[in-house]
Design an enzyme around this catalytic site. Structure first.
Site, short mmCIF file in Angstrom:
data_model
loop_
_atom_site.label_atom_id
_atom_site.label_comp_id
_atom_site.label_asym_id
_atom_site.label_seq_id
_atom_site.Cartn_x
_atom_site.Cartn_y
_atom_site.Cartn_z
N ASN A 212 2.19 17.63 -2.46
CA ASN A 212 2.09 19.52 -2.75
C ASN A 212 3.37 19.92 -3.20
O ASN A 212 4.29 19.35 -2.89
CB ASN A 212 1.25 19.79 -1.40
N ASP A 281 -3.72 16.43 3.39
CA ASP A 281 -5.00 16.16 4.10
C ASP A 281 -5.74 14.80 4.12
O ASP A 281 -6.41 14.13 4.90
CB ASP A 281 -6.14 17.18 4.05
N LYS A 291 0.66 -0.64 -11.59
CA LYS A 291 0.57 0.48 -12.36
C LYS A 291 -0.80 0.76 -13.05
O LYS A 291 -1.22 -0.24 -13.60
CB LYS A 291 1.66 0.87 -13.34
N LYS A 343 -6.58 23.40 17.14
CA LYS A 343 -5.61 22.76 17.61
C LYS A 343 -4.91 23.03 18.61
O LYS A 343 -3.83 22.22 18.94
CB LYS A 343 -4.92 22.64 16.44
#
Length: 399
Positions: A212, A281, A291, A343
């Site tokens: 990310n 996630d 590859k 959480k």
């Protein structure tokens, strides 16, 4: 900055750079800061105590037993009086004494008695500074929470060239003023804090991965701020290009599973967990050993869920404090509040990454802090180091 009525106790030890302590004293006094000077006997061979008395209008203390009737009261009085305690210059000898709790003169006795931040500016021969014994003593003091203005490199009085020259007086003055100004309170003294930062990488094959846009800047700034405020910090970080902050225990990781394992390994030894990392996630169910070739028009990759680190922390934390982050693009407060409850967090820091200046890979942020009662505090655009201290101010209320 309002420095009126602030008190600096300045320790001067026996090195050729002792004369620069007079310049530092003059600068501080001109800013309406009260300066009390304690000199070692060796320091008086380099500069006369009368110089400091003329600059400060305060009696310079040298001999602990000069007046046996008052010495004990005096060293305790100065220890309590100090808003900042600075040792300029600090010889290898004084560093060794402090590191090992030796209190055999007025300076070392007062240092041992003070609870103020202690700032040390080393100055010595290069070989003495780089000697493993000196470096170990410096490391010990940093672990105890002592602060350092690192020496400069240059030509020394002994004729050698290298590290060990006293830092510029301007730099030492700046460090003292910062400590006086923000009184950054050393309010995390004695606390051990685990911080996660950066992205994680989930490998597809030997050359590709899923990740990310997190740069790690927020987590790294939080780690720096914690060190400034006296905490022992474990920084567990995914791959970044940021310089590792000084005085942290640094644990580099690659994948979400790596980060989960590292956090669980150290969870029992910390008081606070701050989950600033952007953890993937999902990960590929299978990493290809070779590859992947572009033989097909479409490529299907099966993903599986990664462990939720902050959820697991919430289940196992006991009396520990846990703080999470929520980077969202819609329904910011709603999603952050849900995450906070699910959480079992004590606080959550939420930001809308679609806002200018609040997204990834920038040096600023716009945050909201939500507590366990779902109260929301909003903050304007600020630098990430400023945001870090705002976050720590809220955490400090829970200590």
């Amino acid at each position: 900055m309002n420095t009126s009525k602030k008190n600096v106790v300045l320790g001067v030890t026996g090195g050729i750079a002792a004369y620069k302590a007079a310049d530092l004293t003059s600068r501080l006094v001109k800013k309406d800061i009260n300066v009390d000077v304690i000199m070692t006997k060796e320091a008086t061979n380099f500069i006369n105590p009368l110089t400091f008395e003329a600059l400060t209008n305060n009696k310079v203390v040298v001999d602990m037993f000069e007046d046996r009737k008052y010495w004990e009261i005096e060293h305790i009085s100065l220890a309590k009086k100090a808003d900042v305690f600075a040792i300029v210059p600090a010889t290898a000898n004084i560093i060794a004494k402090i590191a090992h709790g030796i209190a055999d003169d007025m300076l070392t006795t007062t240092i041992l008695a003070t609870k103020s931040p202690v700032l040390i500016a080393p100055a010595m021969n290069t070989n003495m500074y780089t000697n493993p014994v000196t470096q170990k003593n410096i490391k010990i003091l940093k672990e105890y929470g002592f602060l350092f203005v690192e020496p400069a490199a240059g030509r020394l009085a002994c004729g050698t060239y290298g590290a060990g020259r006293l830092a510029d007086v301007e730099e030492i003055e700046k460090a003292i003023l910062e400590l006086l100004d923000n009184e950054k309170k050393r309010d995390f003294e004695g606390k051990k804090v685990l911080v996660t930062a950066g992205p994680t990488r989930e490998p597809l094959d030997p050359v590709r991965y899923i990740t990310n846009r997190s740069s790690g800047k927020m987590g790294y700034e939080i780690a720096k701020a914690l060190v400034e405020r006296g905490a022992q910090v474990i920084l567990i970080s995914g791959p970044t290009y940021i310089e590792v902050p000084k005085d942290v225990t640094f644990i580099p990781v690659e994948t979400a599973v790596d980060m989960y394992n590292a956090v669980m390994m150290h969870l029992n030894e910390v008081d606070i967990v701050i989950g600033a990392a952007a953890v993937s996630d999902y990960r590929p169910k299978e990493m290809k050993k070779e590859k992947i070739k572009k033989d097909e028009e479409k490529l299907t990759i099966e993903l599986v869920k990664n462990p939720d680190i902050m959820y697991e922390v919430g289940q196992k934390k006991g009396n520990k404090i846990s703080i999470g982050f929520a980077a969202e693009t819609t329904n910011l407060v709603e999603y952050a509040q849900r995450k906070l409850k699910e959480k079992n967090m004590d606080l959550i820091v939420a930001n809308d990454v679609t806002q200018k200046g609040a997204g990834f890979e920038v040096d600023t942020n716009i945050i909201k802090i939500i507590d366990r009662d779902l109260n929301v505090k909003e903050y304007p655009l600020m630098t990430k180091i400023e945001a870090s201290h705002v976050i720590l101010d809220e955490i400090a209320k829970l200590l």
